[in-house]
Structure formats: C-alpha cells, structure tokens
Design an enzyme around this catalytic site. Sequence first.
Site, PDB file in Angstrom:
ATOM      1  N   SER B 171       0.816  -1.179   0.123  1.00 39.21           N
ATOM      2  CA  SER B 171       0.000  -0.039  -0.036  1.00 39.21           C
ATOM      3  C   SER B 171       0.842   1.224   0.157  1.00 39.21           C
ATOM      4  CB  SER B 171      -0.839  -0.011   1.397  1.00 39.21           C
ATOM      5  OG  SER B 171       0.298  -0.155   2.421  1.00 39.21           O
ATOM      6  N   LEU B 175       5.035   1.487   1.070  1.00 43.18           N
ATOM      7  CA  LEU B 175       5.803   2.007   0.361  1.00 43.18           C
ATOM      8  C   LEU B 175       6.560   3.272   1.031  1.00 43.18           C
ATOM      9  CD1 LEU B 175       4.577   1.113  -3.274  1.00 43.18           C
ATOM     10  CD2 LEU B 175       6.103  -0.223  -1.605  1.00 43.18           C
ATOM     11  N   LYS B 287     -17.683  -0.515   6.142  1.00 47.20           N
ATOM     12  CA  LYS B 287     -17.797   0.933   5.955  1.00 47.20           C
ATOM     13  C   LYS B 287     -19.376   1.346   5.570  1.00 47.20           C
ATOM     14  CE  LYS B 287     -13.537   1.820   3.929  1.00 47.20           C
ATOM     15  NZ  LYS B 287     -13.136   2.333   2.709  1.00 47.20           N
ATOM     16  N   HIS B 444      11.006  28.533 -15.700  1.00 42.77           N
ATOM     17  CA  HIS B 444      12.154  27.980 -16.110  1.00 42.77           C
ATOM     18  C   HIS B 444      13.223  28.394 -15.131  1.00 42.77           C
ATOM     19  CE1 HIS B 444      15.337  25.825 -18.375  1.00 42.77           C
ATOM     20  NE2 HIS B 444      15.799  26.906 -18.407  1.00 42.77           N
TER      21      HIS B 444
END
Lengths: 122, 450
Positions: B171, B175, B287, B444
């Site tokens: 999940s 990670l 849920k 930039h």
Amino acid sequence: MGWEEKQVRGYPEFVETAQRYHGRPIFALFCGDKDAEGRSWCPDCVTAEPVVRKELHHMPDDSVFIYCLVGDRAYWKDPNNEFRKNLKLTGVPTLLKYGTPQKLVEEECFKAELVRMLFTED
Amino acid sequence: QEAAKYGKKVMVLDFVTPTPLGNSWGLGGTCVNVGCIPKKLMHQAALLGQALQDSRKFGWQFAEEVKHNWMTMTESVQNYIGSLNWGYRVALREKKVTYENAYGEFVGPHTIKATNKRGVEKLYTAERFLIATGERPRYLGIPGDKEYCISSDDLFSLPYCPGKTLVVGASYVALECAGFLAGLGLDVTVMVRSILLRGFDQDMANKIGAYMEEHGISFIREFVPIKVEQVEKGTPGKLRVTAKSTMGNQVIAGEYNTVLLAIGRDACTRNIGLDKVGVKINEKTGKIPVNDVEQTNVPYIYAVGDILQDKLELTPVAIQAGRLLVQRLYAGATRKCDYVYVPTTVFTPLEYGACGYSEEAAVEKFGEENIEVYHSHFWPLEWTVPSRDNNKCYAKIICNIQDNERVIGFHVLGPNAGEVTQGFAAAIKCGLTKEQLDSTIGIHPVCAEV
C-alpha cells in the site's frame, strides 16, 4: 504534599531553578519586570497574574510553580534575548508546563478555563 | 468547531484504543498523530539525508561520515505532534466545544454512552450525530502478529531504532514507510503479495517500485507471511518470519529486527453500537454507505471520512465534507462535497502526485481510442550536478479526445510532486484542455514546466 512557588528573575536563575526540581511537574509564568510600586510594564501580565493565581490549586500535588520576571521592556523587545532564543517564548505573559509543548500565550492567559485545562491536562 | 460557530451546543468524543503493544496518542486523529504529519516529517528527514550526500558535489565540505539518530528525530516529531494536540484542545475550548476523552457508542435512539479510560460511563443525548471514527491498521491473523509486529500506529513513536526491517504490504503506507526507513540508512525489505499500490495507475506504481529497488530496498514478491517468531528479546529484538509463496508451495524464512505490517486498514464501525440505532453498514468491509449529503440511512446520523463507502480516504476530503455538511445544516448553504478530481500525493522516495483518472480507469471509462496520453521523462536541474538518475522522473497527462482533449488525468513522478500537483488540480477542476496547457508558458528551470 501540595505545591510550592519559587520566584525568580532572569534567564540563568530560571534555568537553575527548573533543573533543581527536575522530576516534578513544573509550571512557569513569565511576566515583565515590576517597578518599585509592584506594577509591571506589561499590561497583559497585570491582567493575567490574578487569573493564574486563582487556578494554582488545580495543579497536581508536588508541582512547582515558577514565577519568573523576564526583564525590562527593552530586554524583552530584543529579538535575541535568551527567553526567546532558548525557550522559544513569543510573548508575555506566557504560562507553560515545562518540558512539554503545552503553553498559553498573552490573552489565552486571561481565560480561567484554559489555565485550569493547562494545570489539569495529562 | 464549524457547528459551534453557528451557535450549536457541540460535544466531541475522541478515544484511542491502545495498539496491541500498548501505544496511544492525543487529540487530532490518525493524520496528526500516526499518519500524514509524522510521515511527511520522517520522509523529509530521509530527503535531508540525501541532500547531505548531494551537497558535497555542490562544494560543501565536511569530513565526518553523516549518521542518523532515530531518537532525536522521533523526539522532535512527537514534540511537534504534542503541540498540535494541545492546540486543538485550546481551540475547542475557546470555541466552547465540549471535549471528552472517552469511547462513544450508541445505546438507543439519540443516546450515546461515553466510557473514559478509567471505565467511568456517562450518557449523552443529542439532536444529531456525526460519526468520524476512521480506521485502524489490519493485522494478518497469523501466529505472532499482534505480539511481535508493529504497525504505523507504533512506528512514529517507536522508542528505539527499528533496525533491519521487513515491511509487509504494498500500500502507499507500506511503500512510504519502507522509503523513509531506507533513506535513514536502515536495511529494508518489502514483502508483497501481488501488485503495488492497488487502485493507483499501475504504470506509475511500477516506476515507483523500480526506483525503490534500484536504491537499495529489497522486494520479495508473491509471498505472504505465515508465522512470526521471536528469536531474541530486545529493543529492537530479533524476529524470524516464515513466508509462503502465493504461486506454489515454496516456503522461505528471514530474520529481521522489526516487522512492520501495512496491509490495509479496517473501519472502526463494528463496536460503536450502530446496530442499536439501525445504521446500516457494509457487513464485509465495515464501511458506511451515505447519500450525497453524508447522511446514513438514519436521518439524524451523519458520517464523514475514511469510514465512508466508495469515497477517497484522505484527510482534506473528510475535513471538506464535514465543514460543508455543517454549513448546509446550520447556515443555509447548499454546496455538496465534490469527490471528483481530488489530487493526491504518495511520498515515496521518488514522490508521485496524481489528479484524476489513472490510465487504466480512463481506458475503461472512455475507451482506448478516445483517450490520448502525452508523456515525458525529465531530469531535474538539481539532480544534474550530483549525477543522480537522469531518466527516472516522469510526467504524463491523459486527455479525452471527444471533449476538446480535456485533461482528465495528471500524473507526475519527481521531487516535490505534491507541490507541483496542487496547482494543476485547480486547473483540471476548471476544465483544462491540452491546448490551454500547451499555451501556458513554463517557468524555467523548474520540474513543473514539463
């Protein structure tokens, strides 16, 4: 036991006193210096002090209440004074529970309910 | 706080059932205490470690080898969280919201029982109720899991360095944690049952996994743990994990100091007496289904946050839903919470920001022939001098050809992905098209100009 009060003036005295009571709950109220008539240059401190004192009996047993005068107005306004630098104080009056992030600043100290919450929180 | 603003009498019941290892925390919910906040701070700690390495190439000279102290970091993080807990206490008090550190459960219509940590019970009645109890980490249900493994609930205040760690799960929690633990110099292995980041764009998920693997994190794929045993006591101790392949009968074992479970989260809806007031929940997932104004099947009971069925599990979504709900109830507003085009970011070592459809979801909804994907690899200028990877950062947008090439998916993999994504999310909500994007001149040199 109950609680006891220590009155100190200036940063080194504050640190020395706080270290001496390490291990006990320590609450500290920081105010501007008082003149010969006993009035502080900081009007908010004048308002806050009686409110705080009225709630002191809510502190847990064995607490130490440190009443600390920080210095005169010029010292306080200096952005590099030791209280600002080391204790991260941003204003007076400040009421805090030493060693925790729990504190009340300026007008928050006028509210008895918040002061009581600070003294009784765990 | 929003309801109190409109003069309503409000009470908040917040209680943290301690973890199997006895861990608990203050007011603020998961995000503040054991989620987003400590996660991002520890991710930052890992990024700073990388920055220190890069700095030598930019001319900074320091002789000593740079080491990381887990306790110093954890103390600072916990201190900050403490100040947030306190801040919320003060804020609730000032707004005259009553706060009780007690476990709330329904006992009858309009009635709730609150039990504090000393077991003292009190009854309260109210006109309306809002359930926002969130979720807690799931355990594997194998021998040794509750006794020896930790979860994200324990990690951020762990009073010792976790050492060599096995992270079970793929999940974003797994990670992200694996990512920052490795970034702090720890030996990290991730055990994955099947795919990475289920529900996310798989093209991006695989790039994230590849980057992590190339940067020192081992992956054990298609295995699940079947047993955890303690080899040595200690802080940390040593644990032996036995795992079985999902593809056959192969069994492997390994030794780690810490095993972190991040296999999913379960809604806290089973033990709060919902059956006593007739609130329907999805029996399988726990849920709560709600209508588009966050109302459950019982008209005076509402719900927001991670416990909602089929809604995104994100803090800002819950906050927005809650605020709008109160404004509709007490301030005559009509705006409903918009759950579409919500931007998110995964704070893995290579950050991933996204808004809108994944490539798979777009193909499924609109048909492959109706979408166009524009993509580009880029090399952040800051990475050039220290010779960091020149072909890993990546951005893609998914456009709906049938609707003026409207941008329906935005994905970026690179530093500061969260910051980059936020602005694009607002543009997408306004109906950004490819042409408008093309005609916007870039800043930039920044990553976002791509």
